[in-house]
Design a protein around this motif. Structure first.
Motif, PDB file in Angstrom:
ATOM      1  N   LYS A 140     103.578  38.204   4.309  1.00  0.00           N
ATOM      2  CA  LYS A 140     104.904  39.193   5.189  1.00  0.00           C
ATOM      3  C   LYS A 140     105.844  39.361   4.044  1.00  0.00           C
ATOM      4  O   LYS A 140     106.554  39.045   3.042  1.00  0.00           O
ATOM      5  CB  LYS A 140     105.473  38.191   6.341  1.00  0.00           C
ATOM      6  CG  LYS A 140     104.522  37.854   7.223  1.00  0.00           C
ATOM      7  CD  LYS A 140     103.187  38.916   7.814  1.00  0.00           C
ATOM      8  CE  LYS A 140     102.763  38.416   8.529  1.00  0.00           C
ATOM      9  NZ  LYS A 140     100.733  38.488   8.675  1.00  0.00           N
ATOM     10  N   GLU A 141     106.675  40.460   4.756  1.00  0.00           N
ATOM     11  CA  GLU A 141     107.134  40.595   3.668  1.00  0.00           C
ATOM     12  C   GLU A 141     108.780  41.363   4.637  1.00  0.00           C
ATOM     13  O   GLU A 141     108.499  41.656   6.510  1.00  0.00           O
ATOM     14  CB  GLU A 141     107.351  42.939   3.680  1.00  0.00           C
ATOM     15  CG  GLU A 141     108.357  42.947   2.779  1.00  0.00           C
ATOM     16  CD  GLU A 141     108.612  44.647   2.021  1.00  0.00           C
ATOM     17  OE1 GLU A 141     109.047  45.150   1.251  1.00  0.00           O
ATOM     18  OE2 GLU A 141     106.820  45.165   2.255  1.00  0.00           O
ATOM     19  N   GLN A 149     109.381  51.949  -0.126  1.00  0.00           N
ATOM     20  CA  GLN A 149     107.478  51.931  -0.317  1.00  0.00           C
ATOM     21  C   GLN A 149     107.069  50.484   0.535  1.00  0.00           C
ATOM     22  O   GLN A 149     107.363  49.504  -0.459  1.00  0.00           O
ATOM     23  CB  GLN A 149     107.387  52.467  -1.446  1.00  0.00           C
ATOM     24  CG  GLN A 149     107.912  53.895  -1.623  1.00  0.00           C
ATOM     25  CD  GLN A 149     107.151  55.195  -1.678  1.00  0.00           C
ATOM     26  OE1 GLN A 149     105.927  55.089  -0.709  1.00  0.00           O
ATOM     27  NE2 GLN A 149     108.487  56.208  -0.654  1.00  0.00           N
ATOM     28  N   PRO A 150     105.875  50.925   0.720  1.00  0.00           N
ATOM     29  CA  PRO A 150     105.307  49.634   1.124  1.00  0.00           C
ATOM     30  C   PRO A 150     104.393  48.993  -0.203  1.00  0.00           C
ATOM     31  O   PRO A 150     104.546  49.219  -0.848  1.00  0.00           O
ATOM     32  CB  PRO A 150     103.811  49.850   1.515  1.00  0.00           C
ATOM     33  CG  PRO A 150     103.938  51.093   1.957  1.00  0.00           C
ATOM     34  CD  PRO A 150     105.537  52.053   1.516  1.00  0.00           C
ATOM     35  N   GLU A 191      97.982  46.455   2.505  1.00  0.00           N
ATOM     36  CA  GLU A 191      99.717  46.641   2.502  1.00  0.00           C
ATOM     37  C   GLU A 191     100.002  45.673   2.680  1.00  0.00           C
ATOM     38  O   GLU A 191      99.512  45.044   4.012  1.00  0.00           O
ATOM     39  CB  GLU A 191      99.771  47.704   3.131  1.00  0.00           C
ATOM     40  CG  GLU A 191     101.557  48.143   3.165  1.00  0.00           C
ATOM     41  CD  GLU A 191     101.724  49.879   3.692  1.00  0.00           C
ATOM     42  OE1 GLU A 191     102.150  49.765   5.261  1.00  0.00           O
ATOM     43  OE2 GLU A 191     100.534  51.187   4.232  1.00  0.00           O
ATOM     44  N   GLU A 203     102.508  43.694   5.646  1.00  0.00           N
ATOM     45  CA  GLU A 203     103.082  43.803   6.911  1.00  0.00           C
ATOM     46  C   GLU A 203     104.251  43.407   6.574  1.00  0.00           C
ATOM     47  O   GLU A 203     104.863  42.557   6.164  1.00  0.00           O
ATOM     48  CB  GLU A 203     102.444  43.391   7.522  1.00  0.00           C
ATOM     49  CG  GLU A 203     103.092  43.162   8.784  1.00  0.00           C
ATOM     50  CD  GLU A 203     102.650  42.324  10.051  1.00  0.00           C
ATOM     51  OE1 GLU A 203     102.677  42.342  11.367  1.00  0.00           O
ATOM     52  OE2 GLU A 203     101.596  41.179   9.420  1.00  0.00           O
ATOM     53  N   ILE A 204     105.406  44.038   7.232  1.00  0.00           N
ATOM     54  CA  ILE A 204     107.225  43.985   7.118  1.00  0.00           C
ATOM     55  C   ILE A 204     107.007  43.399   8.469  1.00  0.00           C
ATOM     56  O   ILE A 204     106.531  43.863   9.502  1.00  0.00           O
ATOM     57  CB  ILE A 204     107.043  45.415   6.963  1.00  0.00           C
ATOM     58  CG1 ILE A 204     107.224  45.591   5.248  1.00  0.00           C
ATOM     59  CG2 ILE A 204     108.934  45.245   7.120  1.00  0.00           C
ATOM     60  CD1 ILE A 204     107.508  47.369   5.934  1.00  0.00           C
TER      61      ILE A 204
END
Length: 143
Positions: free
Chosen positions: A12-13, A26-27, A34, A36-37
């Motif tokens: 996770k971000e 930018q992801p 990608e 996940e935020i």
């Protein structure tokens, strides 16, 4: 090189951005997936959000402590000795809010501090022995 696998699905971000005008980011892409935020993340039992206000963490702590206060009230009903009740409080209830206290207590609102103090107050009434308040514990830990 070290034979470590990186699981993008578990990654996770959490972005801490306190600027007034948020920049378009930018992801992060790893292995064509990608990352996940998320707006908040539970890290080692402490709920951290993207604004570092810890309100969600305090709510989680208060809910846990209220569940455990029930057992303290049951001990009082069974007329258990104050020494054992104090030991139960310090090991089962106060350990919940003492965990990571130094990281979040200085950054919470007065309302959240009052919620934590009410837990100590309720426990003190149940045990009939005054317990150390959360603010004093925080000051002692920081010293």
């Amino acid at each position: 090189e070290n034979f470590l696998d990186f699981n993008v699905l578990k990654t996770k971000e959490l972005i801490f951005d306190f600027r007034r005008i948020h920049a378009e980011l930018q992801p992060v892409v790893v292995n064509d997936s990608e990352v996940e935020i998320v707006p908040e993340y539970n890290w080692l039992g402490t709920l951290i959000d993207d604004k570092l206000n810890f309100h969600g963490n305090v709510q989680k702590i208060v809910a846990k402590c209220h569940q455990r206060l029930y057992f303290l009230y049951k001990l009082k009903q069974f007329k258990v000795d104050k020494t054992i009740m104090s030991l139960f409080y310090s090991s089962v209830i106060s350990s919940v809010f003492k965990f990571c206290l130094i990281a979040f207590y200085g950054n919470i609102t007065q309302d959240d501090r009052h919620k934590l103090e009410r837990i100590v107050s309720k426990a003190s009434k149940a045990i009939t022995v005054k317990q150390t308040c959360v603010n004093d514990i925080y000051i002692t830990v920081c010293a």
